[in-house]
Design an enzyme around this catalytic site. Structure first.
Site, short mmCIF file in Angstrom:
data_model
loop_
_atom_site.label_atom_id
_atom_site.label_comp_id
_atom_site.label_asym_id
_atom_site.label_seq_id
_atom_site.Cartn_x
_atom_site.Cartn_y
_atom_site.Cartn_z
N THR A 270 0.82 -1.19 0.10
CA THR A 270 0.15 -0.01 -0.10
C THR A 270 0.62 1.23 0.07
O THR A 270 2.09 1.39 0.54
CB THR A 270 -0.85 0.24 1.24
OG1 THR A 270 -1.60 1.27 1.41
CG2 THR A 270 -0.06 -0.21 2.45
N ASP A 271 0.34 2.25 -0.65
CA ASP A 271 0.84 3.77 -0.35
C ASP A 271 0.92 4.35 1.01
O ASP A 271 1.99 5.22 1.23
CB ASP A 271 0.46 4.88 -1.31
CG ASP A 271 -1.15 5.01 -0.93
OD1 ASP A 271 -1.45 4.49 -0.05
OD2 ASP A 271 -1.86 6.00 -1.64
N GLU A 272 0.27 3.61 2.00
CA GLU A 272 0.27 3.97 3.38
C GLU A 272 1.65 3.95 4.11
O GLU A 272 1.57 4.33 5.24
CB GLU A 272 -0.92 3.36 4.10
CG GLU A 272 -2.07 3.56 3.47
CD GLU A 272 -3.58 3.33 4.21
OE1 GLU A 272 -3.54 3.41 5.51
OE2 GLU A 272 -4.54 3.09 3.61
N TYR B 99 -1.61 -0.52 11.05
CA TYR B 99 -1.70 -1.31 9.50
C TYR B 99 -0.68 -0.80 8.83
O TYR B 99 -0.26 -1.84 8.16
CB TYR B 99 -3.14 -0.76 9.21
CG TYR B 99 -3.24 -1.02 7.49
CD1 TYR B 99 -3.28 -2.41 7.17
CD2 TYR B 99 -3.21 -0.03 6.63
CE1 TYR B 99 -3.29 -2.74 5.56
CE2 TYR B 99 -3.22 -0.32 5.15
CZ TYR B 99 -3.28 -1.83 4.65
OH TYR B 99 -3.21 -1.83 3.48
N LYS C 89 2.46 -3.40 7.30
CA LYS C 89 2.50 -3.43 5.90
C LYS C 89 3.95 -3.14 5.54
O LYS C 89 4.90 -3.70 4.82
CB LYS C 89 1.66 -2.61 4.95
CG LYS C 89 -0.04 -3.24 4.91
CD LYS C 89 0.01 -4.68 4.56
CE LYS C 89 0.34 -4.70 2.89
NZ LYS C 89 -0.34 -5.91 2.59
#
Ligand code: NAD
Ligand code: TYD
Length: 378
Positions: A137-139, A163, A167
């Protein structure tokens, strides 16, 4: 060098993006073997794969990515040459209330999967041709200010939620298994997805089902947080490109070049829903609580609520590397994609009612008793 998969293991293939990917892949490459390995958590729904049950090259394994033996067995049984790793706990709000499950699934789970891939592909078979693709993810990059340039692959990691941190940890493990052991890995970091089979705890499907029930549309804080939205099918196209043409050890950003503040999404969806009801009077009978049934707008349901703790303000993706090196291009405009998604939820009321009630497990027992028992996979 181009990688040509013949047999895929898709982890998390019963979830939102995983299921879309499996449908995408089988439609384009019907001769390939596809094994889905999924633990069927609250977010995994085998009904998403129901139409594939008769496909000769499709198999479902009910298993956990923390279970080394089950993974190794699945890799050997189907002579898997490509892992596409989606399985994860994926909801930021849940990670704030219960981070342990995220460390278990996303960090320990990814590491167990890497260990099994190494054991079967490198230590046992010395299989030169293999690919471990990790979906991220870009997060992991953290948050952007209004004027900051979008995230690039070289942007330093700065995850803010449990989260995102889990990741990020899994991304680092994938990198290390390439660097240390020579596992042929690729990673893609994608922006916010939307589309069919999206569990109605995430923003877009939540808004749709709440409008139909006449329930409040919860907007965190001022609703000016920005996300870069991408239709799930475009994400699948991007992953396809990375698997086949990406270089081992590389990471690729995938995005839609489609930044929108949350309030814009809410307003847009309210307008679309009002229009659909205007053109389809029969919807009023199915959804008597929806405001347009009474001639009012869904916008009256918008409710600002307390903001998410540590809420990232803005995400934006620079996907130039995937575009230039792999020929990736998003094809679905946001307006078309949202309209299609809304139509899908209207056509699949049974699906979302069932996943929200959790009762699809009865359906699983009825239809998949033979394939879902762990014994059946051994
Ligand atoms: P999802 O929550 O809808 O699905 C996750 C799937 O993984 C479910 O089928 C679940 O049963 C399965 N799973 C969870 N823990 C497991 C375990 N221990 N063993 C086996 N299976 C397990 O998630 P999603 O939105 O489809 O996201 C898929 C992947 O894409 C995730 O890795 C996520 O981080 C990443 N991603 C998501 C988005 C997004 O917008 N949703 C954006 C970028 C990246
Ligand atoms: P979400 O779909 O949870 O994805 P993510 O947190 O991974 O970006 O949320 C998208 C945006 O919508 C995010 O800024 C949080 C916001 N949001 C709300 O305002 N209300 C809601 O009820 C939800 C679920 C999200």
């Amino acid at each position: 060098m181009t990688h040509q998969p013949q047999s895929l293991l898709v982890t998390g293939g019963a979830g939102f993006i995983g299921a879309n990917f499996v449908h995408y892949w089988i439609q384009r490459y019907p001769a390939h073997r596809v094994t889905v390995l999924d633990a069927l958590t609250y977010a995994g729904n085998i009904e998403n794969l129901a139409s594939l049950r008769e496909q000769p090259h499709f198999r479902f394994v009910h298993g956990d990515i923390r279970d080394f033996d089950t993974i190794a067995q699945a890799l050997r049984d189907a002579a898997v040459d490509t892992i596409v790793h989606f399985a994860a706990e994926s909801h930021v709000d849940r990670s704030i209330h219960g981070p342990d499950a995220f460390i278990d699934a996303n960090v320990l789970g990814t590491h167990t999967l890497l260990k099994a891939a190494k054991a079967v592909w490198l230590d046992r078979d010395n299989r030169a041709v293999h690919r471990f693709h990790h979906v991220s993810t870009d997060e992991v990059y953290g948050t952007l200010g209004p004027e900051d340039p979008p995230f690039e692959e070289t942007t330093p990691y700065a995850p803010n939620s449990p989260y995102a941190a889990s990741k990020a940890a899994s991304d680092h493990l994938v990198r290390a298994y390439h660097h240390t052991y020579g596992l042929n890995t690729t990673t893609s970091n994608c922006s916010n997805n939307y589309g069919p089979y999206h569990f109605p705890e995430k923003l877009i499907p939540l808004l749709i089902v709440n409008m139909l029930a006449g329930k409040p549309l919860p907007v965190y804080g001022d609703g000016q947080q920005v996300r870069d939205w991408l239709h799930v099918e475009d994400h699948c196209r991007g992953i396809d490109r990375v698997i086949r043409h990406g270089n081992a050890g590389e990471t690729y950003n995938i995005g839609g070049n489609n930044e929108r503040p949350n309030m814009e999404i809410v307003t847009l969806l309210c307008g679309l829903m009002d229009d659909v009801f205007r053109h389809t009077p029969a919807l009023g009978e199915r959804f008597p609580q929806a405001p347009p049934t009474e001639g009012r707008s869904c916008a009256e349901l918008i409710t600002h609520v307390t903001d998410r703790p540590g809420h990232d303000r803005r995400y934006a993706i620079n996907a130039q590397k995937a575009m230039q090196a792999l020929g990736y291009r998003p094809e679905i405009t946001f307006e078309d994609g949202l309209q299609q998604t809304l139509a899908w939820y209207l056509e699949n009321e049974t699906w979302w009612r069932r996943v929200m009630a959790g009762s699809y497990r009865d359906w699983v027992d009825l239809h998949y008793r033979d394939q879902t028992s762990p014994e059946a996979t051994r």
